[in-house]
Design a protein around this motif. Sequence first.
Motif, PDB file in Angstrom:
ATOM      1  N   GLY A  58       0.813  -1.212   0.000  1.00 33.47           N
ATOM      2  CA  GLY A  58       0.000   0.000   0.000  1.00 33.47           C
ATOM      3  C   GLY A  58       0.842   1.256   0.000  1.00 33.47           C
ATOM      4  O   GLY A  58       1.781   1.412  -0.786  1.00 33.47           O
ATOM      5  N   LYS A  61       2.995   2.155   5.016  1.00 30.42           N
ATOM      6  CA  LYS A  61       2.982   2.420   6.461  1.00 30.42           C
ATOM      7  C   LYS A  61       3.678   1.315   7.272  1.00 30.42           C
ATOM      8  O   LYS A  61       4.510   1.612   8.150  1.00 30.42           O
ATOM      9  CB  LYS A  61       1.532   2.586   6.925  1.00 30.42           C
ATOM     10  N   ILE A  77       6.084  -4.903  -1.447  1.00 29.05           N
ATOM     11  CA  ILE A  77       5.738  -5.108  -2.863  1.00 29.05           C
ATOM     12  C   ILE A  77       4.288  -4.667  -3.044  1.00 29.05           C
ATOM     13  O   ILE A  77       3.397  -5.095  -2.291  1.00 29.05           O
ATOM     14  CB  ILE A  77       5.952  -6.573  -3.272  1.00 29.05           C
ATOM     15  N   GLU A  78       4.077  -3.795  -4.019  1.00 26.12           N
ATOM     16  CA  GLU A  78       2.750  -3.191  -4.196  1.00 26.12           C
ATOM     17  C   GLU A  78       2.484  -3.017  -5.691  1.00 26.12           C
ATOM     18  O   GLU A  78       3.315  -2.501  -6.416  1.00 26.12           O
ATOM     19  CB  GLU A  78       2.716  -1.826  -3.484  1.00 26.12           C
ATOM     20  N   ARG A  80       0.040  -1.187  -7.105  1.00 29.54           N
ATOM     21  CA  ARG A  80      -0.443   0.142  -7.544  1.00 29.54           C
ATOM     22  C   ARG A  80       0.721   1.143  -7.536  1.00 29.54           C
ATOM     23  O   ARG A  80       1.256   1.501  -6.477  1.00 29.54           O
ATOM     24  CB  ARG A  80      -1.544   0.637  -6.615  1.00 29.54           C
ATOM     25  N   LEU A  83       0.523   4.265  -5.205  1.00 27.89           N
ATOM     26  CA  LEU A  83       0.775   4.017  -3.771  1.00 27.89           C
ATOM     27  C   LEU A  83       2.270   3.864  -3.512  1.00 27.89           C
ATOM     28  O   LEU A  83       2.778   4.319  -2.473  1.00 27.89           O
ATOM     29  CB  LEU A  83       0.008   2.779  -3.299  1.00 27.89           C
ATOM     30  N   ILE A 106       2.611  -9.315  -6.830  1.00 26.53           N
ATOM     31  CA  ILE A 106       3.237 -10.303  -5.939  1.00 26.53           C
ATOM     32  C   ILE A 106       3.577 -11.587  -6.705  1.00 26.53           C
ATOM     33  O   ILE A 106       4.501 -12.325  -6.318  1.00 26.53           O
ATOM     34  CB  ILE A 106       2.326 -10.584  -4.711  1.00 26.53           C
ATOM     35  N   TYR A 118       4.557 -10.487   6.134  1.00 25.95           N
ATOM     36  CA  TYR A 118       3.385  -9.822   6.701  1.00 25.95           C
ATOM     37  C   TYR A 118       2.280  -9.823   5.653  1.00 25.95           C
ATOM     38  O   TYR A 118       2.506  -9.431   4.495  1.00 25.95           O
ATOM     39  CB  TYR A 118       3.731  -8.381   7.098  1.00 25.95           C
ATOM     40  N   ASN A 121      -4.522  -9.033   4.468  1.00 27.92           N
ATOM     41  CA  ASN A 121      -5.619  -9.261   3.522  1.00 27.92           C
ATOM     42  C   ASN A 121      -5.450  -8.525   2.189  1.00 27.92           C
ATOM     43  O   ASN A 121      -6.344  -7.776   1.774  1.00 27.92           O
ATOM     44  CB  ASN A 121      -6.921  -8.832   4.205  1.00 27.92           C
ATOM     45  N   PRO A 122      -4.324  -8.740   1.501  1.00 29.76           N
ATOM     46  CA  PRO A 122      -4.003  -7.878   0.364  1.00 29.76           C
ATOM     47  C   PRO A 122      -4.928  -8.021  -0.848  1.00 29.76           C
ATOM     48  O   PRO A 122      -5.088  -7.079  -1.607  1.00 29.76           O
ATOM     49  CB  PRO A 122      -2.568  -8.299  -0.014  1.00 29.76           C
TER      50      PRO A 122
HETATM   51  C1  SAM Z   1      -4.900  -3.943   2.938  1.00 33.66           C
HETATM   52  S1  SAM Z   1      -3.658  -3.085   1.997  1.00 33.66           S
HETATM   53  C2  SAM Z   1      -2.307  -3.254   3.143  1.00 33.66           C
HETATM   54  C3  SAM Z   1      -1.222  -2.213   2.996  1.00 33.66           C
HETATM   55  C4  SAM Z   1      -0.009  -2.387   3.893  1.00 33.66           C
HETATM   56  N1  SAM Z   1       0.409  -3.766   3.992  1.00 33.66           N
HETATM   57  C5  SAM Z   1      -0.258  -1.863   5.281  1.00 33.66           C
HETATM   58  O1  SAM Z   1      -0.398  -2.667   6.189  1.00 33.66           O
HETATM   59  O2  SAM Z   1      -0.309  -0.649   5.498  1.00 33.66           O
HETATM   60  C6  SAM Z   1      -3.311  -4.298   0.722  1.00 33.66           C
HETATM   61  C7  SAM Z   1      -2.508  -3.785  -0.455  1.00 33.66           C
HETATM   62  O3  SAM Z   1      -2.196  -4.903  -1.309  1.00 33.66           O
HETATM   63  C8  SAM Z   1      -2.117  -4.438  -2.649  1.00 33.66           C
HETATM   64  N2  SAM Z   1      -2.248  -5.582  -3.573  1.00 33.66           N
HETATM   65  C9  SAM Z   1      -3.384  -6.241  -3.893  1.00 33.66           C
HETATM   66  N3  SAM Z   1      -3.124  -7.242  -4.757  1.00 33.66           N
HETATM   67  C10 SAM Z   1      -1.792  -7.205  -5.000  1.00 33.66           C
HETATM   68  C11 SAM Z   1      -0.919  -7.987  -5.813  1.00 33.66           C
HETATM   69  N4  SAM Z   1      -1.379  -9.003  -6.548  1.00 33.66           N
HETATM   70  N5  SAM Z   1       0.400  -7.684  -5.838  1.00 33.66           N
HETATM   71  C12 SAM Z   1       0.882  -6.649  -5.082  1.00 33.66           C
HETATM   72  N6  SAM Z   1       0.101  -5.875  -4.305  1.00 33.66           N
HETATM   73  C13 SAM Z   1      -1.215  -6.143  -4.247  1.00 33.66           C
HETATM   74  C14 SAM Z   1      -3.270  -3.447  -2.730  1.00 33.66           C
HETATM   75  O4  SAM Z   1      -3.106  -2.564  -3.834  1.00 33.66           O
HETATM   76  C15 SAM Z   1      -3.197  -2.761  -1.363  1.00 33.66           C
HETATM   77  O5  SAM Z   1      -2.450  -1.596  -1.426  1.00 33.66           O
END
Ligand code: SAM
Length: 197
Positions: A58, A61, A77-78, A80, A83, A106, A118, A121-122
Amino acid sequence: MKQLELYSDISNQDFDKLYPEYIRSLSNIHWTPIEIIEVAIEWLGAYSGANILDIGSGAGKFCIVGGILSNSKFTGIEKRGNLVSEANKLLKNFELNNVRFINANILNSDFRKYDAFYYFNPFCEQIASCQWIDQNISFSKTKYRLYENYVYSQLLKMPLGTRLVTYCSHDFSPPSSYKIKEMMFNGLLVLWIKKTF
Ligand SMILES: C[S@@+](CC[C@H](N)C(=O)[O-])C[C@H]1O[C@@H](n2cnc3c(N)ncnc32)[C@H](O)[C@@H]1O
């Protein structure tokens, strides 16, 4: 450049204020609260030099707070790009050389480069009907399963003793070789360790 010691006991609300409004407004649902990060990084070995991956980082943070509180290496790893830009902008404000962000899916990452993981719920936006970060994600159970299965298969390859933290991720079950050490915060935070092959 900000003085790190000034930030080592920053409140969750004050940390979120470091982000622009549109990122801050997503915090309650999408970014990990600092009290959770503190517990998670300790289990992940941040105070013993672990190399930690945040799966879906994300706005950065988890990694930035982890990097402020410890000397361990954090990689986020993100997928978007916007972000990752926000994460890197905030990172520049700190004298941190133990945190980096990679703009990638990912599916392109090799977990063997890291020691501990970590998982907040990504992939849930893929199957959620509201509360998305933006409108750029398509509803797809197939993609959700693909991403989850990928993480599962990567965790399977890791050595005994590998540590994992899941947060707000009731639907995700790591391989059965990972056992629960402790559940905290009403079961939202789960500390895991790989005990068997
Ligand atoms: C719930 S947020 C958590 C953000 C961060 N881990 C935190 O705790 O502050 C989940 C993040 O996973 C990213 N995400 C979703 N699918 C993904 C993928 N296939 N590869 C990389 N990032 C991904 C989303 O864009 C989102 O920013």
